[in-house]
Design an enzyme around this catalytic site. Structure first.
Site, PDB file in Angstrom:
ATOM      1  N   TYR A 147       0.839  -1.215   0.000  1.00 13.95           N
ATOM      2  CA  TYR A 147       0.000   0.000   0.000  1.00 13.95           C
ATOM      3  C   TYR A 147       0.868   1.257   0.000  1.00 13.95           C
ATOM      4  O   TYR A 147       0.602   2.215  -0.723  1.00 13.95           O
ATOM      5  CB  TYR A 147      -0.889  -0.058   1.244  1.00 13.95           C
ATOM      6  N   LYS A 159       0.969   4.202  -2.727  1.00 15.94           N
ATOM      7  CA  LYS A 159       0.611   5.587  -2.380  1.00 15.94           C
ATOM      8  C   LYS A 159       1.782   6.544  -2.599  1.00 15.94           C
ATOM      9  O   LYS A 159       1.584   7.699  -2.997  1.00 15.94           O
ATOM     10  CB  LYS A 159       0.089   5.656  -0.951  1.00 15.94           C
TER      11      LYS A 159
HETATM   12  N1  LIG Z   1     -10.505   5.574   4.844  1.00 13.49           N
HETATM   13  C1  LIG Z   1      -9.274   5.931   5.191  1.00 13.49           C
HETATM   14  O1  LIG Z   1      -8.973   6.035   6.389  1.00 13.49           O
HETATM   15  C2  LIG Z   1      -8.241   6.225   4.137  1.00 13.49           C
HETATM   16  C3  LIG Z   1      -7.008   6.699   4.575  1.00 13.49           C
HETATM   17  C4  LIG Z   1      -6.015   6.988   3.636  1.00 13.49           C
HETATM   18  C5  LIG Z   1      -6.274   6.813   2.283  1.00 13.49           C
HETATM   19  N2  LIG Z   1      -7.475   6.335   1.873  1.00 13.49           N
HETATM   20  C6  LIG Z   1      -7.665   6.162   0.432  1.00 13.49           C
HETATM   21  O2  LIG Z   1      -8.869   6.800   0.022  1.00 13.49           O
HETATM   22  C7  LIG Z   1      -9.457   6.087  -1.068  1.00 13.49           C
HETATM   23  C8  LIG Z   1     -10.889   5.719  -0.716  1.00 13.49           C
HETATM   24  O3  LIG Z   1     -10.881   4.930   0.466  1.00 13.49           O
HETATM   25  P1  LIG Z   1     -12.203   4.464   1.237  1.00 13.49           P
HETATM   26  O4  LIG Z   1     -11.852   4.455   2.665  1.00 13.49           O
HETATM   27  O5  LIG Z   1     -13.383   5.219   0.760  1.00 13.49           O
HETATM   28  O6  LIG Z   1     -12.265   2.937   0.736  1.00 13.49           O
HETATM   29  P2  LIG Z   1     -13.515   1.941   0.589  1.00 13.49           P
HETATM   30  O7  LIG Z   1     -12.948   0.565   0.617  1.00 13.49           O
HETATM   31  O8  LIG Z   1     -14.559   2.290   1.563  1.00 13.49           O
HETATM   32  O9  LIG Z   1     -14.044   2.273  -0.894  1.00 13.49           O
HETATM   33  C9  LIG Z   1     -13.229   2.017  -2.010  1.00 13.49           C
HETATM   34  C10 LIG Z   1     -14.087   1.837  -3.238  1.00 13.49           C
HETATM   35  O10 LIG Z   1     -13.207   1.491  -4.331  1.00 13.49           O
HETATM   36  C11 LIG Z   1     -13.836   0.478  -5.096  1.00 13.49           C
HETATM   37  N3  LIG Z   1     -12.852  -0.291  -5.851  1.00 13.49           N
HETATM   38  C12 LIG Z   1     -11.996  -1.224  -5.385  1.00 13.49           C
HETATM   39  N4  LIG Z   1     -11.307  -1.779  -6.389  1.00 13.49           N
HETATM   40  C13 LIG Z   1     -11.702  -1.153  -7.522  1.00 13.49           C
HETATM   41  C14 LIG Z   1     -11.364  -1.289  -8.891  1.00 13.49           C
HETATM   42  N5  LIG Z   1     -10.460  -2.197  -9.300  1.00 13.49           N
HETATM   43  N6  LIG Z   1     -11.968  -0.481  -9.801  1.00 13.49           N
HETATM   44  C15 LIG Z   1     -12.897   0.416  -9.401  1.00 13.49           C
HETATM   45  N7  LIG Z   1     -13.286   0.578  -8.126  1.00 13.49           N
HETATM   46  C16 LIG Z   1     -12.689  -0.205  -7.184  1.00 13.49           C
HETATM   47  C17 LIG Z   1     -14.569  -0.370  -4.067  1.00 13.49           C
HETATM   48  O11 LIG Z   1     -15.581  -1.173  -4.662  1.00 13.49           O
HETATM   49  C18 LIG Z   1     -15.100   0.702  -3.126  1.00 13.49           C
HETATM   50  O12 LIG Z   1     -16.388   1.152  -3.526  1.00 13.49           O
HETATM   51  C19 LIG Z   1      -8.546   4.876  -1.302  1.00 13.49           C
HETATM   52  O13 LIG Z   1      -7.626   5.167  -2.339  1.00 13.49           O
HETATM   53  C20 LIG Z   1      -7.820   4.721   0.017  1.00 13.49           C
HETATM   54  O14 LIG Z   1      -6.581   4.071  -0.138  1.00 13.49           O
HETATM   55  C21 LIG Z   1      -8.465   6.036   2.777  1.00 13.49           C
END
Ligand SMILES: NC(=O)c1ccc[n+]([C@@H]2O[C@H](COP(=O)([O-])OP(=O)(O)OC[C@H]3O[C@@H](n4cnc5c(N)ncnc54)[C@H](O)[C@@H]3O)[C@@H](O)[C@H]2O)c1
Length: 251
Positions: A154, A158
């Site tokens: 990851y 990132k």
């Molecule tokens: N939630 C956190 O604390 C957090 C922290 C740092 C970074 N992020 C980043 O923010 C972004 C969103 O995170 P989140 O927490 O909403 O995640 P989440 O898992 O709740 O949602 C992610 C979405 O991406 C979709 N997805 C997965 N694989 C896919 C693919 N191959 N093609 C298209 N869609 C796909 C999933 O179906 C899901 O709807 C991500 O890039 C994550 O790494 C989140």
């Protein structure tokens, strides 16, 4: 505010979590939103939620790891909605483990969705954005991009997003295209809920604000970075994390 009236905003991973919160926010500000996700059922539910605000929207089942699907999606969005102003590279997954236990599959899956997927979308969006002389690309890094225990795959993805963003910023600069990244801390989404509970509690205790963030906190940052008036901001990584990336918080 109607900052996004007449603008078309395309969001990947839009079915839940941060993607859905951003879809709701951009739509509330007048945007036509193009929502893409690999999960059809959750995407359909999300579309229902966004439609409650009477937004113009379209949904497409797209796997961002497949460059053919991404190219066809961007073509459909620009052809049917007339333009593409904002791309939000949000889709991402986690498969956490210590380095010696990360399988080939865990490595490739995380890199393919979070990094290669973002590349596929940015490459496809560059053409229409250049032709318009206008574009905003917002990609999702993470506070983890600087390094994090148990997340070699990851973190590599990132950190790659940060490098890609800075390079897109250079390549887009003369064509009205900005590229920026958001590095969220711990935000309440299904992804965070999927983390081990005690690890999550330990991390939350390290946040100077002593709480996790709301998806709306991230939507606020995205709506700013992708706005027209933010046009002189490019190549930055915006931490939205309650201060956790500052470091030591002894109290
Ligand atoms: N939630 C956190 O604390 C957090 C922290 C740092 C970074 N992020 C980043 O923010 C972004 C969103 O995170 P989140 O927490 O909403 O995640 P989440 O898992 O709740 O949602 C992610 C979405 O991406 C979709 N997805 C997965 N694989 C896919 C693919 N191959 N093609 C298209 N869609 C796909 C999933 O179906 C899901 O709807 C991500 O890039 C994550 O790494 C989140």
């Amino acid at each position: 505010m109607n900052r996004y009236q007449g603008r078309v905003v395309a969001i990947t991973g839009a079915a839940q979590g941060l993607g859905l919160a951003m879809a709701i926010r951009f739509a509330a500000e007048g945007a036509t939103v193009a929502l893409a996700d690999v999960n059809e059922q959750v995407l359909t539910d999300a579309a229902g939620t966004v439609a409650e605000s009477h937004a113009r929207l379209r949904t497409d089942v797209v796997d961002v790891t497949d460059s053919g699907q991404v190219g066809a999606w961007i073509d459909r969005v620009t052809a049917e909605l007339g333009r593409l102003d904002v791309l939000v590279n949000n889709a991402g997954i986690i498969r956490d483990n210590r380095v010696e236990d990360i399988t080939d599959d865990d490595w490739h899956a995380v890199i393919d969705v979070s990094l290669t997927g973002g590349f596929h979308c940015a490459r496809a969006a560059f053409g229409p954005m250049k032709r318009q002389g206008y574009g905003r690309i917002v990609s999702f890094a993470s506070m983890s991009w600087r390094g994090n225990f148990g997340q070699t795959n990851y973190v590599a993805a990132k950190a790659g997003i940060v490098g890609m963003t800075r390079t897109l910023a250079l390549e887009g600069a003369r064509d009205g295209i900005t590229a920026n990244a958001i590095a969220p801390g711990l935000i309440d989404t299904p992804m965070l809920a999927s983390m081990n509970g005690s690890a999550r509690d330990k991390l939350t205790n390290k946040v100077p604000m002593r709480r996790t963030g709301r998806p709306e906190d991230i939507a606020e940052a995205a709506a700013f970075l992708a706005s027209e008036p933010a046009g002189y901001i490019t190549g930055v990584v915006l931490d939205v994390d309650g201060g956790i990336s500052i470091g030591s918080s002894i109290r």
